[in-house]
Design a protein around this motif. Structure first.
Motif, mmCIF file in Angstrom:
data_model
loop_
_atom_site.group_PDB
_atom_site.id
_atom_site.type_symbol
_atom_site.label_atom_id
_atom_site.label_comp_id
_atom_site.label_asym_id
_atom_site.label_seq_id
_atom_site.Cartn_x
_atom_site.Cartn_y
_atom_site.Cartn_z
ATOM 1 N N ASP A 156 0.976 -0.967 -0.233
ATOM 2 C CA ASP A 156 0.429 -0.044 0.117
ATOM 3 C C ASP A 156 0.529 1.136 0.348
ATOM 4 O O ASP A 156 2.166 0.936 -0.174
ATOM 5 C CB ASP A 156 -0.961 0.066 1.281
ATOM 6 C CG ASP A 156 -2.461 0.990 1.043
ATOM 7 O OD1 ASP A 156 -2.099 1.614 0.138
ATOM 8 O OD2 ASP A 156 -3.130 0.934 2.009
ATOM 9 N N ARG A 183 2.588 5.518 5.020
ATOM 10 C CA ARG A 183 1.530 6.057 6.200
ATOM 11 C C ARG A 183 2.552 5.721 7.504
ATOM 12 O O ARG A 183 3.669 4.913 7.292
ATOM 13 C CB ARG A 183 0.400 5.731 5.920
ATOM 14 C CG ARG A 183 0.424 4.519 6.100
ATOM 15 C CD ARG A 183 -1.272 3.543 5.995
ATOM 16 N NE ARG A 183 -0.866 1.817 6.104
ATOM 17 C CZ ARG A 183 -1.370 1.389 5.162
ATOM 18 N NH1 ARG A 183 -2.132 1.908 4.404
ATOM 19 N NH2 ARG A 183 -1.389 -0.065 5.487
ATOM 20 N N HIS A 237 1.055 4.913 11.462
ATOM 21 C CA HIS A 237 -0.434 3.783 12.204
ATOM 22 C C HIS A 237 -0.243 3.532 13.219
ATOM 23 O O HIS A 237 1.560 3.402 13.506
ATOM 24 C CB HIS A 237 -0.643 2.678 11.088
ATOM 25 C CG HIS A 237 -0.622 1.567 11.131
ATOM 26 N ND1 HIS A 237 0.540 0.614 10.765
ATOM 27 C CD2 HIS A 237 -0.069 0.539 12.830
ATOM 28 C CE1 HIS A 237 0.746 -0.605 11.188
ATOM 29 N NE2 HIS A 237 0.296 -0.780 12.308
ATOM 30 N N ALA A 272 -14.378 6.107 15.783
ATOM 31 C CA ALA A 272 -13.483 5.368 14.784
ATOM 32 C C ALA A 272 -14.298 4.140 13.909
ATOM 33 O O ALA A 272 -15.206 3.479 13.875
ATOM 34 C CB ALA A 272 -12.140 4.194 15.064
ATOM 35 N N ILE A 307 -12.076 -1.228 9.720
ATOM 36 C CA ILE A 307 -11.797 -1.700 8.395
ATOM 37 C C ILE A 307 -11.303 -2.995 7.579
ATOM 38 O O ILE A 307 -11.271 -3.550 6.477
ATOM 39 C CB ILE A 307 -11.292 -0.303 7.253
ATOM 40 C CG1 ILE A 307 -9.889 -0.684 8.237
ATOM 41 C CG2 ILE A 307 -11.555 1.146 7.278
ATOM 42 C CD1 ILE A 307 -8.484 0.215 7.307
ATOM 43 N N ARG A 345 -10.168 3.010 11.488
ATOM 44 C CA ARG A 345 -9.823 4.070 10.966
ATOM 45 C C ARG A 345 -10.651 5.600 12.007
ATOM 46 O O ARG A 345 -11.325 5.291 11.852
ATOM 47 C CB ARG A 345 -9.643 4.355 9.799
ATOM 48 C CG ARG A 345 -9.580 4.346 8.028
ATOM 49 C CD ARG A 345 -9.304 4.606 7.020
ATOM 50 N NE ARG A 345 -8.912 3.917 6.171
ATOM 51 C CZ ARG A 345 -6.883 3.974 6.279
ATOM 52 N NH1 ARG A 345 -6.273 4.806 6.499
ATOM 53 N NH2 ARG A 345 -7.285 3.453 5.037
ATOM 54 N N PRO A 382 -11.267 9.189 12.779
ATOM 55 C CA PRO A 382 -11.987 10.135 11.854
ATOM 56 C C PRO A 382 -10.549 10.767 11.675
ATOM 57 O O PRO A 382 -9.962 11.400 12.804
ATOM 58 C CB PRO A 382 -12.945 11.247 13.216
ATOM 59 C CG PRO A 382 -13.049 9.998 14.399
ATOM 60 C CD PRO A 382 -11.805 8.982 14.033
ATOM 61 N N GLY A 383 -11.180 11.194 10.392
ATOM 62 C CA GLY A 383 -9.609 12.539 10.161
ATOM 63 C C GLY A 383 -8.952 11.578 8.732
ATOM 64 O O GLY A 383 -7.684 11.499 8.096
ATOM 65 N N GLY A 384 -9.284 9.816 8.608
ATOM 66 C CA GLY A 384 -8.710 8.774 8.302
ATOM 67 C C GLY A 384 -7.258 8.420 8.666
ATOM 68 O O GLY A 384 -6.916 7.414 8.165
ATOM 69 N N HIS A 385 -7.006 8.200 10.016
ATOM 70 C CA HIS A 385 -5.651 7.981 10.586
ATOM 71 C C HIS A 385 -5.956 6.453 10.613
ATOM 72 O O HIS A 385 -6.728 5.763 10.918
ATOM 73 C CB HIS A 385 -4.600 8.542 11.671
ATOM 74 C CG HIS A 385 -4.605 10.202 11.299
ATOM 75 N ND1 HIS A 385 -5.508 10.948 11.874
ATOM 76 C CD2 HIS A 385 -3.535 10.134 10.883
ATOM 77 C CE1 HIS A 385 -5.192 11.827 11.040
ATOM 78 N NE2 HIS A 385 -3.423 11.915 10.942
ATOM 79 N N LEU A 386 -5.075 5.409 10.333
ATOM 80 C CA LEU A 386 -4.997 3.800 10.889
ATOM 81 C C LEU A 386 -4.797 3.792 11.838
ATOM 82 O O LEU A 386 -3.009 4.282 11.786
ATOM 83 C CB LEU A 386 -4.582 3.435 9.280
ATOM 84 C CG LEU A 386 -4.595 2.091 9.303
ATOM 85 C CD1 LEU A 386 -6.092 1.722 9.080
ATOM 86 C CD2 LEU A 386 -3.065 1.326 8.892
#
Length: 127
Positions: A62, A65, A67, A87, A90, A100, A102-106
């Protein structure tokens, strides 16, 4: 029922082909050795980079990033707690739940893996 959890791990996720170079870079940047994790070839540990936290490089299929991992004595309860805060789950891998924020962070919720004394001292108790 109560459970305990703590932020335990910060992982630098990099595409698989770039993992050795990334591990060497972060090792040099942080002044700590890059050590492959036995039995978990996708991970290279950066022991000592962050006191009482695990830090490492993870080879992924992928995008690059960062995490976070939360370790807990009750994966289901901790996942439910984080989902209640906003959260979204996923996926799952082995005993780990992927979310995930809020804001998209794993982030991942993982079973206990640190020294029991460290977990006992640093984990928070949740109702």
């Amino acid at each position: 029922m109560t459970h305990r959890s703590r932020l335990s791990t910060i992982l630098i996720d990099v595409p698989t082909g770039e993992a050795p170079e990334a591990a060497a870079f972060w090792s040099g940047a942080l002044g700590v050795p890059a050590t492959p994790v036995p039995g978990e070839e996708q991970f290279t540990g950066l022991r000592g980079a962050l006191p009482e936290l695990v830090m490492g490089v993870q080879a992924v299929d992928d995008q690059p990033r960062y995490h976070l991992d939360f370790e807990t004595d009750d994966v289901e309860a901790e996942t439910a707690r984080l989902v209640a805060l906003g959260a979204v789950e996923i996926g799952r891998w082995l005993e780990c739940h992927h979310l995930r924020a809020p804001g998209g962070h794993l982030m991942c919720v993982i079973p206990l893996h640190s020294d029991p004394e460290v977990f006992q001292r640093l984990a928070r108790v949740w109702q």
